[in-house]
Design a protein around this motif. Sequence first.
Motif, PDB file in Angstrom:
ATOM      1  N   GLY A 126      17.207  48.422   7.407  1.00  0.00           N
ATOM      2  CA  GLY A 126      16.326  48.095   6.297  1.00  0.00           C
ATOM      3  C   GLY A 126      15.032  47.429   6.712  1.00  0.00           C
ATOM      4  O   GLY A 126      14.313  46.895   5.869  1.00  0.00           O
ATOM      5  N   ARG A 127      14.727  47.457   8.010  1.00  0.00           N
ATOM      6  CA  ARG A 127      13.479  46.874   8.496  1.00  0.00           C
ATOM      7  C   ARG A 127      12.782  47.848   9.452  1.00  0.00           C
ATOM      8  O   ARG A 127      13.432  48.671  10.109  1.00  0.00           O
ATOM      9  CB  ARG A 127      13.734  45.543   9.213  1.00  0.00           C
ATOM     10  CG  ARG A 127      14.166  44.445   8.250  1.00  0.00           C
ATOM     11  CD  ARG A 127      14.243  43.090   8.891  1.00  0.00           C
ATOM     12  NE  ARG A 127      14.399  42.050   7.871  1.00  0.00           N
ATOM     13  CZ  ARG A 127      14.389  40.746   8.109  1.00  0.00           C
ATOM     14  NH1 ARG A 127      14.244  40.306   9.360  1.00  0.00           N
ATOM     15  NH2 ARG A 127      14.524  39.886   7.120  1.00  0.00           N
ATOM     16  N   ALA A 128      11.477  47.720   9.503  1.00  0.00           N
ATOM     17  CA  ALA A 128      10.681  48.508  10.444  1.00  0.00           C
ATOM     18  C   ALA A 128      10.155  47.586  11.533  1.00  0.00           C
ATOM     19  O   ALA A 128       9.782  46.440  11.279  1.00  0.00           O
ATOM     20  CB  ALA A 128       9.518  49.179   9.720  1.00  0.00           C
ATOM     21  N   VAL A 129      10.144  48.079  12.747  1.00  0.00           N
ATOM     22  CA  VAL A 129       9.561  47.360  13.872  1.00  0.00           C
ATOM     23  C   VAL A 129       8.396  48.191  14.394  1.00  0.00           C
ATOM     24  O   VAL A 129       8.582  49.336  14.819  1.00  0.00           O
ATOM     25  CB  VAL A 129      10.586  47.114  14.986  1.00  0.00           C
ATOM     26  CG1 VAL A 129       9.915  46.469  16.201  1.00  0.00           C
ATOM     27  CG2 VAL A 129      11.736  46.238  14.489  1.00  0.00           C
ATOM     28  N   VAL A 130       7.207  47.637  14.324  1.00  0.00           N
ATOM     29  CA  VAL A 130       5.991  48.325  14.756  1.00  0.00           C
ATOM     30  C   VAL A 130       5.520  47.709  16.065  1.00  0.00           C
ATOM     31  O   VAL A 130       5.424  46.480  16.192  1.00  0.00           O
ATOM     32  CB  VAL A 130       4.880  48.212  13.696  1.00  0.00           C
ATOM     33  CG1 VAL A 130       3.595  48.827  14.224  1.00  0.00           C
ATOM     34  CG2 VAL A 130       5.297  48.886  12.413  1.00  0.00           C
ATOM     35  N   THR A 131       5.209  48.548  17.035  1.00  0.00           N
ATOM     36  CA  THR A 131       4.690  48.100  18.322  1.00  0.00           C
ATOM     37  C   THR A 131       3.315  48.708  18.533  1.00  0.00           C
ATOM     38  O   THR A 131       3.159  49.928  18.491  1.00  0.00           O
ATOM     39  CB  THR A 131       5.622  48.520  19.466  1.00  0.00           C
ATOM     40  OG1 THR A 131       6.943  48.099  19.175  1.00  0.00           O
ATOM     41  CG2 THR A 131       5.187  47.898  20.774  1.00  0.00           C
TER      42      THR A 131
ATOM     43  N   ILE B  36       4.265  43.024  18.444  1.00  0.00           N
ATOM     44  CA  ILE B  36       5.528  43.493  17.884  1.00  0.00           C
ATOM     45  C   ILE B  36       5.670  42.885  16.495  1.00  0.00           C
ATOM     46  O   ILE B  36       5.711  41.664  16.348  1.00  0.00           O
ATOM     47  CB  ILE B  36       6.716  43.089  18.764  1.00  0.00           C
ATOM     48  CG1 ILE B  36       6.515  43.579  20.207  1.00  0.00           C
ATOM     49  CG2 ILE B  36       8.024  43.645  18.203  1.00  0.00           C
ATOM     50  CD1 ILE B  36       7.507  43.009  21.193  1.00  0.00           C
ATOM     51  N   THR B  37       5.714  43.721  15.490  1.00  0.00           N
ATOM     52  CA  THR B  37       5.744  43.262  14.093  1.00  0.00           C
ATOM     53  C   THR B  37       6.999  43.775  13.414  1.00  0.00           C
ATOM     54  O   THR B  37       7.319  44.960  13.499  1.00  0.00           O
ATOM     55  CB  THR B  37       4.512  43.765  13.325  1.00  0.00           C
ATOM     56  OG1 THR B  37       3.326  43.369  14.029  1.00  0.00           O
ATOM     57  CG2 THR B  37       4.474  43.195  11.919  1.00  0.00           C
ATOM     58  N   THR B  38       7.714  42.877  12.755  1.00  0.00           N
ATOM     59  CA  THR B  38       8.915  43.233  11.996  1.00  0.00           C
ATOM     60  C   THR B  38       8.612  43.146  10.519  1.00  0.00           C
ATOM     61  O   THR B  38       8.070  42.136  10.043  1.00  0.00           O
ATOM     62  CB  THR B  38      10.087  42.303  12.349  1.00  0.00           C
ATOM     63  OG1 THR B  38      10.312  42.353  13.761  1.00  0.00           O
ATOM     64  CG2 THR B  38      11.358  42.727  11.623  1.00  0.00           C
ATOM     65  N   VAL B  39       8.944  44.210   9.776  1.00  0.00           N
ATOM     66  CA  VAL B  39       8.620  44.308   8.362  1.00  0.00           C
ATOM     67  C   VAL B  39       9.889  44.520   7.555  1.00  0.00           C
ATOM     68  O   VAL B  39      10.697  45.403   7.875  1.00  0.00           O
ATOM     69  CB  VAL B  39       7.651  45.478   8.109  1.00  0.00           C
ATOM     70  CG1 VAL B  39       7.256  45.539   6.646  1.00  0.00           C
ATOM     71  CG2 VAL B  39       6.421  45.349   8.990  1.00  0.00           C
ATOM     72  N   ASP B  40      10.071  43.704   6.530  1.00  0.00           N
ATOM     73  CA  ASP B  40      11.221  43.835   5.634  1.00  0.00           C
ATOM     74  C   ASP B  40      10.911  44.889   4.581  1.00  0.00           C
ATOM     75  O   ASP B  40       9.871  44.859   3.923  1.00  0.00           O
ATOM     76  CB  ASP B  40      11.513  42.486   4.967  1.00  0.00           C
ATOM     77  CG  ASP B  40      12.847  42.488   4.223  1.00  0.00           C
ATOM     78  OD1 ASP B  40      13.458  43.563   4.113  1.00  0.00           O
ATOM     79  OD2 ASP B  40      13.256  41.407   3.776  1.00  0.00           O
ATOM     80  N   LEU B  41      11.841  45.840   4.409  1.00  0.00           N
ATOM     81  CA  LEU B  41      11.642  46.949   3.493  1.00  0.00           C
ATOM     82  C   LEU B  41      12.536  46.858   2.265  1.00  0.00           C
ATOM     83  O   LEU B  41      12.816  47.875   1.628  1.00  0.00           O
ATOM     84  CB  LEU B  41      11.917  48.272   4.223  1.00  0.00           C
ATOM     85  CG  LEU B  41      11.141  48.462   5.514  1.00  0.00           C
ATOM     86  CD1 LEU B  41      11.658  49.665   6.267  1.00  0.00           C
ATOM     87  CD2 LEU B  41       9.673  48.596   5.213  1.00  0.00           C
ATOM     88  N   ALA B  42      13.000  45.650   1.932  1.00  0.00           N
ATOM     89  CA  ALA B  42      13.859  45.512   0.764  1.00  0.00           C
ATOM     90  C   ALA B  42      13.180  46.066  -0.480  1.00  0.00           C
ATOM     91  O   ALA B  42      13.817  46.691  -1.329  1.00  0.00           O
ATOM     92  CB  ALA B  42      14.231  44.040   0.559  1.00  0.00           C
ATOM     93  N   ASP B  43      11.885  45.827  -0.609  1.00  0.00           N
ATOM     94  CA  ASP B  43      11.082  46.464  -1.651  1.00  0.00           C
ATOM     95  C   ASP B  43      10.052  47.319  -0.938  1.00  0.00           C
ATOM     96  O   ASP B  43       8.982  46.852  -0.574  1.00  0.00           O
ATOM     97  CB  ASP B  43      10.397  45.418  -2.534  1.00  0.00           C
ATOM     98  CG  ASP B  43       9.544  46.072  -3.620  1.00  0.00           C
ATOM     99  OD1 ASP B  43       9.541  47.321  -3.710  1.00  0.00           O
ATOM    100  OD2 ASP B  43       8.882  45.331  -4.374  1.00  0.00           O
TER     101      ASP B  43
ATOM    102  N   SER C  80       7.177  43.227   3.253  1.00  0.00           N
ATOM    103  CA  SER C  80       6.786  41.874   3.641  1.00  0.00           C
ATOM    104  C   SER C  80       6.930  41.714   5.149  1.00  0.00           C
ATOM    105  O   SER C  80       7.903  42.164   5.748  1.00  0.00           O
ATOM    106  CB  SER C  80       7.653  40.830   2.927  1.00  0.00           C
ATOM    107  OG  SER C  80       9.026  41.024   3.228  1.00  0.00           O
ATOM    108  N   ILE C  81       5.943  41.048   5.744  1.00  0.00           N
ATOM    109  CA  ILE C  81       5.955  40.826   7.184  1.00  0.00           C
ATOM    110  C   ILE C  81       6.864  39.648   7.495  1.00  0.00           C
ATOM    111  O   ILE C  81       6.663  38.542   7.001  1.00  0.00           O
ATOM    112  CB  ILE C  81       4.547  40.532   7.708  1.00  0.00           C
ATOM    113  CG1 ILE C  81       3.598  41.650   7.302  1.00  0.00           C
ATOM    114  CG2 ILE C  81       4.569  40.364   9.217  1.00  0.00           C
ATOM    115  CD1 ILE C  81       4.033  43.028   7.721  1.00  0.00           C
ATOM    116  N   VAL C  82       7.875  39.898   8.322  1.00  0.00           N
ATOM    117  CA  VAL C  82       8.826  38.861   8.686  1.00  0.00           C
ATOM    118  C   VAL C  82       8.358  38.102   9.916  1.00  0.00           C
ATOM    119  O   VAL C  82       8.478  36.884   9.994  1.00  0.00           O
ATOM    120  CB  VAL C  82      10.219  39.471   8.932  1.00  0.00           C
ATOM    121  CG1 VAL C  82      11.204  38.412   9.401  1.00  0.00           C
ATOM    122  CG2 VAL C  82      10.731  40.158   7.676  1.00  0.00           C
ATOM    123  N   ASP C  83       7.825  38.836  10.893  1.00  0.00           N
ATOM    124  CA  ASP C  83       7.389  38.206  12.138  1.00  0.00           C
ATOM    125  C   ASP C  83       6.366  39.097  12.815  1.00  0.00           C
ATOM    126  O   ASP C  83       6.437  40.326  12.719  1.00  0.00           O
ATOM    127  CB  ASP C  83       8.579  37.975  13.077  1.00  0.00           C
ATOM    128  CG  ASP C  83       8.169  37.257  14.350  1.00  0.00           C
ATOM    129  OD1 ASP C  83       7.860  36.056  14.269  1.00  0.00           O
ATOM    130  OD2 ASP C  83       8.149  37.896  15.421  1.00  0.00           O
TER     131      ASP C  83
END
Length: 650
Positions: A211-216, A227-234, A239-242
């Motif tokens: 349920g999350r995307a990790v973009v590099t 390295i960006t972690t994105v929450d895809l709940a909505d 929303s950017i997690v880190d």
Amino acid sequence: MSRSRSASLIAPSCHAEPGPRPARPTAMSVRRITTAVAATTTLAAAVGVGYLLGTDSGSGDVPPGSPPIALANADLAVAASCDDLLQSYVDRGIEQVGPYGWGGGIVAFDAGGAAESSSPSAGMERSAGSGVKTSRSTSNESGTNVQELGVDESDVVKVAGPLLLRMREGELLAYDVSGAEPSLLSTTRIDDSRGNGLVGDPGGELLLVGGRAVVTGTSPDGLETTITTVDLADPTSPSIVDSTTVRGRASAVRLHGDVVRVVLQTGLPELDFSFPDGTFGQIRAELRNRSLVRDTTLSDWLPTIDGEPFVDCSDVAVPDDETVPLGTTTVVAFDPATPTELTTTAVATDSDTAYFSTDRFYLAAGSATWGGWTDCMDCRVGPGMPSGTTPLYAFALDGTTTTYVASGEVEGTIADRWSMDAVGGSLRVAVGPSSETGNFNSVVTLREDGSDLVEDGRVDDLGVDEQIKSVRWFDDLAIVVTFRQTDPLYAIDLTDPASPRLLGELKIPGFSEYLHPLGEHRLIGMGQDADLNGMTRGAQAALFDVTDLTNPRQIDVVRYDAESYAGAANDPRQFTWLPEQRVALTVVSQGWSGTTGWVSVLSLDDGSMTNRMVEVEHGSDVAQVRLVPLSSGRVALVTGEDVSFFDIAG
């Protein structure tokens, strides 16, 4: 050498616990990630596809709780202190600096490399093709054509059910692909951790997990990775997690189950070198340049966050072989559910020839290559300058840990990750000639014996005076293509790793740079047509019958226009096989200026191919074209600007 850290900025310390990571802004505008799907539960189910890590029963496995350097040997060892680690870098650096800087003033990046069974008796003859199969699948539910089943790879496009995500110029675009036409759901900007926009081509790659995307994304100069972690709940409002920016270039990003691993390369430090001037200019310049190397700190050699190393000294292994490229290769691992809890394992050498199996990471460290780097993480950039012997380092993968288990070496050169494969505890490598070999290519098998990788078996004399162009591995078979004037295709039986043997070969004009299995009896090769003198004429697709491996045959070929190029030769992610339709979709381009890109629709029927060309893109965006199979049975066409459905039937 794998150490966990929470909220992970860690300065190297051999005597005390590391301090906390400096605070970063919690609200980050992200310029590249976006996702969307109707139901969160559907997304979680679709994105959570992974592969549970397995462990071999061989002696190289690491029991839970074992010290990370328990099996270190003389080939790869940890420095006694941080001072000793720094001194090892400095000592090797002084040997490589001259009056014009590194290597005579040219910065070195290792962009080319050295730049995804049963055992019958070796003397037992088998009927042709019996027991040796070419059907090992490499399909992936994320839409990416991967090297190893069960190991997903980052790409500019990912799918999960009705959701399609694509990266474009530093933005992540989310599409709903369940309707009559793809519908854009959201656009998210990805910045680095300092709030600067990420730019460059292609501008980032991603993975989907849990349920999350990790973009590099790598900075335009190739020196930093975010390295960006994105929450895809909505997914309509991600929303950017880190977001973490590290000094170091990402050369590979892989997914094992729920664990993301990023391979970072940190090359030679950028120092304010002097240049010769005057009668004794060279002597003075070299002395000053050596002084600059002596004054370096670990922050110059290790990956850093905000200028501070985030790899512990005890996590860095130093090769005994001083001829390997100088620099640092680091594996960063984390679960996107807790993206600030990172583990790191590093080797004090700079190499992007790295292969991941489902439970091992192998690093091949060849001689330094002088040249540039490519912004495509997994594109194939060709072999480096030949060296005599290639050191190999093996690491066990377990959760987020990456633990050194064994090392060895092979005589010869290893061109890229596709030249390596592992099955059932056996590492198989295809090697080219070097100063320590004859003028031929070889396939070598190795096994873990305690902390050593030892040679188990080999086949030599493949393509005398020729270059390896492509390799495809199966559970008990290797297909190797070499080229100089003709295209020898070799079928090698690996059923018994200790006694590999050549089954058959085929010599034809041209060569295949990428091979893809089409069931048990067919292979397709994308590469170049050539005349009998070895002069290339344009791209080609060749269909091979490997029913009888003692007598492989080319049964059909499609030749494209003169000076055309098959995209899969450089980036296999530009090839898609649709087994139910018996259709291969691949990108073909033509022209250095005014480039045009087509999708070649290759329909297979009873041992023959028909081709239909569809013009889809122009210019540099041709490299971004993807053909992505969807769960609905349709195929999404992703070009530089658009996402649409591709009509296979025409």
